[in-house]
Design an enzyme around this catalytic site. Structure first.
Site, PDB file in Angstrom:
ATOM      1  N   LYS A   1       0.853  -1.192   0.000  1.00 52.29           N
ATOM      2  CA  LYS A   1       0.000   0.000   0.000  1.00 52.29           C
ATOM      3  C   LYS A   1       0.884   1.236   0.000  1.00 52.29           C
ATOM      4  O   LYS A   1       1.721   1.409   0.883  1.00 52.29           O
ATOM      5  CB  LYS A   1      -0.904  -0.014   1.224  1.00 52.29           C
TER       6      LYS A   1
ATOM      7  N   LYS B   1      -2.263  -1.426  -3.780  1.00 53.93           N
ATOM      8  CA  LYS B   1      -3.131  -0.251  -3.664  1.00 53.93           C
ATOM      9  C   LYS B   1      -2.319   1.017  -3.737  1.00 53.93           C
ATOM     10  O   LYS B   1      -1.309   1.095  -3.039  1.00 53.93           O
ATOM     11  CB  LYS B   1      -3.854  -0.341  -2.320  1.00 53.93           C
TER      12      LYS B   1
HETATM   13  C1  PBG Z   1      -6.900   3.681   5.603  1.00 48.95           C
HETATM   14  C2  PBG Z   1      -7.483   3.427   4.259  1.00 48.95           C
HETATM   15  C3  PBG Z   1      -7.393   4.322   3.207  1.00 48.95           C
HETATM   16  C4  PBG Z   1      -8.077   3.740   2.142  1.00 48.95           C
HETATM   17  C5  PBG Z   1      -8.572   2.511   2.564  1.00 48.95           C
HETATM   18  N1  PBG Z   1      -8.168   2.321   3.881  1.00 48.95           N
HETATM   19  C6  PBG Z   1      -6.818   5.667   3.109  1.00 48.95           C
HETATM   20  C7  PBG Z   1      -5.544   5.985   3.743  1.00 48.95           C
HETATM   21  O1  PBG Z   1      -4.634   5.156   3.832  1.00 48.95           O
HETATM   22  O2  PBG Z   1      -5.430   7.124   4.169  1.00 48.95           O
HETATM   23  C8  PBG Z   1      -8.225   4.391   0.820  1.00 48.95           C
HETATM   24  C9  PBG Z   1      -9.250   3.864  -0.102  1.00 48.95           C
HETATM   25  C10 PBG Z   1      -9.595   4.768  -1.224  1.00 48.95           C
HETATM   26  O3  PBG Z   1      -8.950   5.801  -1.474  1.00 48.95           O
HETATM   27  O4  PBG Z   1     -10.562   4.427  -1.922  1.00 48.95           O
HETATM   28  N2  PBG Z   1      -6.839   2.669   6.476  1.00 48.95           N
END
Ligand code: PBG
Length: 332
Positions: A202, A256
């Protein structure tokens, strides 16, 4: 593989593109509704469906409306739903205790959906950002995001979700050691069939902006997430993270965001052969919707093209806000 191509005109590669029937015969990849996971945002109240302005078509729903959306997903053949809580600033605390409250919005939604639709797979989010006063995925102590204390909290959060009936636990926090800790806690509590889909690779991405609006984290977040989420310049590191999480007991892994990281998806699939998912995140969705609304692109075609791209890159499935729309087009 070494492609063999006869010289022209023995080989006319356009022969394979001459008609819809021939194109269908030689098509290499297919997308089906069962490949899709639909993220849903749950909030307090009853009978509430509140639009998220930066994500046209996406709603924050009260638990009763989540059940309706889940029924729609099941009818369309969507593979799973994934539940994210929206929490206002007043519901957020420094100790993040809401995260493992068996009666938080997310856990109530899981219970309600599993009661109404036992066959629909339900995935969760494991991270503290939706409960944290400062919007971070881990506890903040003296300005640092602390790892090990956070992992203990994530374990409690994951156990509460498994107790509520979740099928797939989705740790999205990027702390070290959390997959092993969650796996052994699940085994210890008798949740032998609960799966872990690790957000293993991520990235610290600007594509999450609209999501942070959707869950109420934009106003809360102080600083950035670069000490735990990955540097977009790195790819080898993603392979190390995925290897590590699989070795700790992850059943499936995720990359991601999605579209800017298709190279990571392909490498992950080729290297590990594990069930591999991409998260087509909020910013990817928002860009597509905005351009379509302006009349600058054909929104439906761009949606389907982006989704087949994930399959072509080796993904088994995709988390996407387009799930119901795409499933409908796929004939579900
Ligand atoms: C945080 C989380 C995020 C997303 C899913 N879980 C955002 C972040 O890391 O700040 C993003 C998903 C999206 O942008 O659709 N636990």
């Amino acid at each position: 593989m070494t492609p063999i191509v006869a010289p022209f005109p023995a080989a006319r590669l356009r022969r394979a593109r001459q008609s819809p029937a021939i194109r269908a015969l030689v098509r290499e990849n297919a997308l089906s509704a069962g490949d899709l996971i639909w993220p849903l945002f749950v909030r307090a109240g009853e009978g509430v469906e509140e639009p998220v302005p930066s994500m046209p078509g996406v709603m924050r729903r009260s638990v009763d409306r989540i059940v309706e959306a889940a029924r729609q997903a099941a009818d369309l053949g969507v593979g799973a739903i994934c539940i994210f809580p929206y929490t206002g600033l007043e519901e957020r605390t420094e100790d993040c205790a809401g995260a493992w409250d068996p009666d938080n919005h997310a856990n109530r939604a899981i219970r309600a959906v599993k009661a109404a639709l036992p066959d629909l797979a339900v995935m969760t989010d494991v991270a503290l950002d939706t409960y944290n006063i400062n919007g971070h995925d881990g506890f903040v102590v003296d300005g640092q995001i602390v790892n090990d204390e956070t992992v203990e909290a994530l374990v409690r959060m994951a156990l509460a979700q498994a107790e509520a009936g979740a099928d797939i636990i989705g740790p999205s926090d990027m702390m070290d050691g959390r997959i092993g800790a969650i796996r052994s806690a699940l085994e210890g509590a008798g949740h032998r069939n609960v799966m872990i889909l690790s957000y293993a690779a991520k990235y610290a991405s600007a594509f999450y902006g609209p999501f942070r609006d959707a869950v109420g984290a934009s106003a809360a977040l102080t600083g950035d997430k670069k000490t735990y989420q990955m540097d977009p310049a790195n790819a080898d590191e993603a392979m190390r993270l995925i290897a590590r999480d699989l070795a700790e007991g992850a059943d499936m892994v995720m990359v991601k965001p999605g579209m800017p990281y298709l190279d990571i998806c392909r490498r992950a699939k080729d290297t590990f052969g594990a069930p591999t998912f991409a998260y087509q995140v909020s910013g990817e969705y928002a860009m597509t919707k905005a351009a379509a609304q302006a009349g600058w692109i054909d929104g439906e075609r761009v949606m389907m093209e982006s989704l087949i791209g994930f399959k072509r890159a080796g993904c088994d499935g995709v988390l996407t806000y387009f799930a119901p729309e795409a499933a409908r087009l796929l004939g579900g």
